[in-house]
Design an enzyme around this catalytic site. Structure first.
Site, PDB file in Angstrom:
ATOM      1  N   ARG A  13       0.616  -0.981  -0.122  1.00 44.69           N
ATOM      2  CA  ARG A  13      -0.220  -0.072   0.283  1.00 44.69           C
ATOM      3  C   ARG A  13       0.824   1.444   0.119  1.00 44.69           C
ATOM      4  NH1 ARG A  13      -0.786   5.055   2.820  1.00 44.69           N
ATOM      5  NH2 ARG A  13      -0.199   4.117   4.388  1.00 44.69           N
ATOM      6  N   ASP A  14       1.344   1.363   1.173  1.00 42.92           N
ATOM      7  CA  ASP A  14       2.865   2.550   0.972  1.00 42.92           C
ATOM      8  C   ASP A  14       3.465   3.062  -0.089  1.00 42.92           C
ATOM      9  OD1 ASP A  14       3.180   4.992   2.045  1.00 42.92           O
ATOM     10  OD2 ASP A  14       3.079   4.419   4.434  1.00 42.92           O
ATOM     11  N   HIS A 214       3.815   3.764  13.293  1.00 43.99           N
ATOM     12  CA  HIS A 214       4.530   3.523  11.206  1.00 43.99           C
ATOM     13  C   HIS A 214       5.779   5.293  10.834  1.00 43.99           C
ATOM     14  CE1 HIS A 214       3.019   3.735   7.064  1.00 43.99           C
ATOM     15  NE2 HIS A 214       3.601   4.811   6.942  1.00 43.99           N
ATOM     16  N   HIS A 216       8.885   6.564   8.785  1.00 40.49           N
ATOM     17  CA  HIS A 216      10.232   7.007   8.094  1.00 40.49           C
ATOM     18  C   HIS A 216      11.307   7.162   8.325  1.00 40.49           C
ATOM     19  CE1 HIS A 216       5.962   7.131   4.667  1.00 40.49           C
ATOM     20  NE2 HIS A 216       5.687   6.712   5.609  1.00 40.49           N
ATOM     21  N   CYS A 247       5.080   9.780   0.925  1.00 37.29           N
ATOM     22  CA  CYS A 247       4.007  10.420   0.865  1.00 37.29           C
ATOM     23  C   CYS A 247       3.554  11.063  -0.060  1.00 37.29           C
ATOM     24  CB  CYS A 247       2.756  10.730   2.361  1.00 37.29           C
ATOM     25  SG  CYS A 247       1.474  11.134   1.919  1.00 37.29           S
ATOM     26  N   ASN A 256       9.649   4.379   3.668  1.00 39.89           N
ATOM     27  CA  ASN A 256       8.948   3.598   5.000  1.00 39.89           C
ATOM     28  C   ASN A 256      10.397   3.066   5.325  1.00 39.89           C
ATOM     29  OD1 ASN A 256       6.139   2.819   3.818  1.00 39.89           O
ATOM     30  ND2 ASN A 256       5.728   3.592   5.264  1.00 39.89           N
TER      31      ASN A 256
HETATM   32 ZN    ZN Z   1       3.932   6.235   5.472  1.00 33.51          ZN
END
Ligand code: ZN
Length: 318
Positions: A13-14, A214, A216, A247, A256
Site C-alpha cells: 500500500r504505502d 508508523h 518513515h 507520501c 518507510n
Molecule cells: Zn507512510
C-alpha cells in the site's frame, strides 16, 4: 506462534502508491503471498481511494479478496472515508486503516477534509462496521477499524505540529469509536525523545486503544525511533519491504522503515517477530519482478546476516 512484536507490512500500500510504476495484480498477489509465507502477521495490501488519484491502487478490491484467503495473516486496507470503507468491507478486508492528519494543510491536500470532518468519517465507518452482521467475516466476526494519525511528528507543509493537538485528536478518535489509534511519522521528522513523549501521552489519553508506530526513514531516524517506541511499550510497527514508499502529498517524504532491517533489529534484541528473515529477504525478488528497476533499500539484505546469527524466533522454536 508467540510474538513479542507485531511487524505490519505496508509495502503493497504505502510503498506501491508512491511510485510511478503500477505493479500488475498477479505480481502483487505473488508478493503478498511470499510475505505471508515469511511469517508477516499483518499486511496492508491496498488503498480504497479514487482511481483517478491513485491508479496503482485500482485493483484494491481484487487484491483484498484474494489476500484474505491466505492463512494466518491479517489483511488490512487503507480507506480515507466512508465510501472507501464500504468498498473495503465489501471486499472482505479484516481491518480498515483510516488516515486522519493532525496537520490541517496535510489533511486538506491528502484527503480534502479538515481533521474534524475526518473524525466524523471515522464515526460513520464505525457505525457502518457495527451494522454488519456478526458473521460478516467467517470465523472473525466484524472487521476492525484502526486510525493512523498522520503528520503526528511534524509536517512538511505546516512545520511543527502541536503535541497537545495530536493527543486531543487521539481522544476525539477514541470517542468516535476507533478500535486502535496509531501515530504516523508520515514525513520522517520525528526524533526518539519526541517518540517516547508522544506514545506515553497517547497511552495515558486513550489507554488500550493506543496502537503502533508508523515510521518513515526520511532523515535516517527510523530505527532509533523504533527503539524509543519499544522503550515506552509500543509493540506494533509498520514497515515496508525494501523501504519503498512515502507520501505523494508530502513533498520530500520518501521511504518507510525497511522491514528487513526492522525484523533484524527486533530479533537481534531478543524480541520474537515470528518472521523467517531468509524467506523475507527472498521475497524482495517478487518486488523486483513486479516493479523492475525500482529502488530498494536495506542494510541487512546488502550486508547479509552476521556469522552465527540466530534469530530470537528460531531460538524460541520447539
Ligand atoms: Zn507512510
Amino acid at each position: 506462534m508467540i510474538r513479542d512484536v507485531v511487524v505490519s507490512e505496508v509495502g503493497p500500500r504505502d510503498g506501491l502508491q508512491s511510485i510511478r510504476q503500477v505493479m500488475p495484480t498477479a505480481a502483487k498477489l505473488r508478493w503478498i503471498a511470499a510475505l505471508a509465507a515469511a511469517g508477516l502477521p499483518e499486511i496492508e495490501v491496498g488503498s480504497f481511494v479514487s482511481l483517478r488519484l491513485l491508479p496503482q491502487m485500482a485493483d484494491a478490491a481484487e487484491v483484498v479478496a484474494a489476500s484474505v484467503k491466505l492463512p494466518d495473516v491479517d489483511i488490512l486496507a487503507l480507506a480515507p472515508n466512508l465510501k472507501g470503507a464500504e468498498r473495503a468491507f465489501a471486499a472482505g478486508v479484516h481491518r480498515v486503516s483510516m488516515p486522519v492528519s493532525a496537520s490541517r494543510l496535510h489533511s486538506q491536500s491528502n484527503i480534502n477534509m479538515t481533521p474534524e470532518l475526518a473524525v466524523e468519517q471515522v464515526a460513520a465507518v464505525v457505525a457502518l462496521r457495527d451494522s454488519l452482521p456478526p458473521g460478516h467475516l467467517p470465523g472473525r466476526g466484524r472487521p476492525g477499524v484502526e486510525v493512523g494519525i498522520s503528520t503526528a511528528f511534524g509536517c512538511t507543509l505546516e512545520g511543527p505540529v502541536a503535541e497537545d493537538w495530536v493527543i486531543a485528536l487521539a481522544g476525539m478518535l477514541a470517542k468516535a469509536g476507533a478500535d486502535t489509534i496509531n501515530l504516523s511519522d508520515t514525513t520522517g521528522m520525528g526524533n526518539p525523545a519526541q517518540v517516547r513523549r508522544l506514545f506515553r501521552r497517547l497511552r495515558s489519553e486513550v489507554g488500550v486503544k493506543a496502537g503502533g508506530a508508523h515510521l518513515h526513514n526520511t532523515r535516517g531516524q527510523g530505527l532509533a525511533n523504533v527503539v524509543a517506541a519499544l522503550d515506552v511499550g509500543v509493540t506494533t510497527f509498520d514497515s515496508s519491504q525494501g523501504g519503498i514508499g512515502g507520501c505523494p502529498y508530502a513533498p520530500g517524504a520518501t521511504g518507510n522503515i525497511v522491514t528487513e532491517d526492522l525484523v533484524f533489529l527486533l530479533e537481534a534484541m531478543g524480541l520474537r517477530t515470528g518472521i523467517d528473515i531468509d524467506k523475507l529477504i527472498a521475497a524482495r525478488d517478487r518486488v523486483r519482478e513486479g516493479v523492475p528497476g525500482e529502488s530498494m533499500y536495506g542494510h541487512v539484505p546488502d550486508a547479509g546476516l552476521p556469522r552465527g546469527f540466530v534469530a530470537a524466533t528460531v531460538k524460541a522454536a520447539p
